[in-house]
Design an enzyme around this catalytic site. Structure first.
Site, mmCIF file in Angstrom:
data_model
loop_
_atom_site.group_PDB
_atom_site.id
_atom_site.type_symbol
_atom_site.label_atom_id
_atom_site.label_comp_id
_atom_site.label_asym_id
_atom_site.label_seq_id
_atom_site.Cartn_x
_atom_site.Cartn_y
_atom_site.Cartn_z
ATOM 1 N N ARG A 67 36.576 40.260 45.325
ATOM 2 C CA ARG A 67 35.215 41.032 45.857
ATOM 3 C C ARG A 67 34.533 41.748 45.064
ATOM 4 O O ARG A 67 32.968 41.645 45.798
ATOM 5 C CB ARG A 67 35.861 42.592 47.002
ATOM 6 N N GLU A 104 50.532 49.158 37.043
ATOM 7 C CA GLU A 104 51.455 50.195 37.242
ATOM 8 C C GLU A 104 52.968 49.065 37.136
ATOM 9 O O GLU A 104 54.502 49.371 36.026
ATOM 10 C CB GLU A 104 52.054 50.559 38.513
HETATM 11 P P1 AMP Z 1 41.771 48.854 38.714
HETATM 12 O O1 AMP Z 1 41.530 48.092 37.492
HETATM 13 O O2 AMP Z 1 42.995 49.958 38.599
HETATM 14 O O3 AMP Z 1 39.887 49.700 38.280
HETATM 15 O O4 AMP Z 1 42.170 48.144 40.121
HETATM 16 C C1 AMP Z 1 40.486 48.019 40.476
HETATM 17 C C2 AMP Z 1 40.874 46.494 42.446
HETATM 18 O O5 AMP Z 1 42.110 46.498 42.250
HETATM 19 C C3 AMP Z 1 39.276 46.231 42.465
HETATM 20 O O6 AMP Z 1 39.713 44.680 41.663
HETATM 21 C C4 AMP Z 1 39.664 46.360 43.550
HETATM 22 O O7 AMP Z 1 39.011 45.196 44.663
HETATM 23 C C5 AMP Z 1 41.465 46.824 43.904
HETATM 24 N N1 AMP Z 1 42.003 47.562 44.387
HETATM 25 C C6 AMP Z 1 42.527 48.888 43.725
HETATM 26 N N2 AMP Z 1 42.686 49.924 44.411
HETATM 27 C C7 AMP Z 1 42.672 49.708 45.565
HETATM 28 C C8 AMP Z 1 42.228 50.397 46.914
HETATM 29 N N3 AMP Z 1 42.941 51.877 47.459
HETATM 30 N N4 AMP Z 1 41.184 49.658 47.649
HETATM 31 C C9 AMP Z 1 40.884 48.823 47.847
HETATM 32 N N5 AMP Z 1 40.942 47.414 46.824
HETATM 33 C C10 AMP Z 1 41.477 48.306 45.836
#
Ligand code: AMP
Length: 179
Positions: A67, A104
């Site tokens: 995205r 996680e």
């Molecule tokens: P992180 O690496 O934990 O910061 O997760 C970010 C990535 O996971 C991004 O590419 C987001 O598109 C996806 N992501 C994580 N949590 C969500 C959520 N609640 N809704 C949509 N996309 C999420």
């Protein structure tokens, strides 16, 4: 009365759909397909993501699969920068470097072409959403290994309760909506 910026944020928040328990129980998934499907929101989002960096002479916008690709090239175009995709394993056809990061449960990896960034390039890392910050941090390591300098981050949505901002430990994190 709300300022113009507050009105924009309110509007963008109203067109993002939250899907409970997707892709697994307990996750409140922020679905931006509804934002992409709204002409006004599409334009406002591109403008809101680009405007903090108009004066920064950025060389490269790095977008995270998948995205982060949707607005990444638009931001790059507005900032007169180039665009570099960071992809999931096995997708990039030429020589790559890779970073593994903790999830996680288990680990994941992100890859970038070895020749995508030049030493000294000023880079903005973009994704649709920052949760824990793990993927943005992995992208940072890829950029820095190639000699790039991360001048800032750009997200549409920041899930502040997951403290991704702290993990990135950078003074320039621009999120359109902090939830
Ligand atoms: P992180 O690496 O934990 O910061 O997760 C970010 C990535 O996971 C991004 O590419 C987001 O598109 C996806 N992501 C994580 N949590 C969500 C959520 N609640 N809704 C949509 N996309 C999420």
């Amino acid at each position: 009365m709300l300022s113009e910026e507050e009105n924009i944020k309110k509007y963008l928040e109203s067109v993002i759909r939250t899907i409970p328990d997707f892709p697994k129980p307990g996750i409140q998934f922020k679905d931006i397909t509804t934002l992409l499907g709204d002409k006004k929101a599409l334009k406002l989002t591109t403008e809101s993501l680009s405007s903090p960096y108009l004066e920064d002479q950025c060389d490269v916008v790095v977008g995270l699969e998948s995205r982060g690709f949707l607005f990444g090239t638009n931001i790059a175009e507005i900032l007169s920068a180039s665009f570099v995709p960071v992809r999931k394993p096995g997708k990039l056809p030429s020589e790559i470097i890779s970073e593994t990061y903790e999830l996680e449960y288990g680990t994941d990896s992100l890859e970038m072409h070895k020749d995508a960034i030049k030493k000294g390039d000023k880079v903005i890392i973009h994704d649709d959403l920052i949760a824990t910050g793990g993927s943005a941090l992995a992208a940072t390591k890829l950029v820095e290994r190639l000699g790039g300098v991360v001048i800032g981050y750009s997200f549409i949505i920041e899930l502040s309760f997951l403290n991704g901002r702290k993990k990135l430990n950078h003074d320039r994190i621009e999120s359109v909506l902090i939830i």
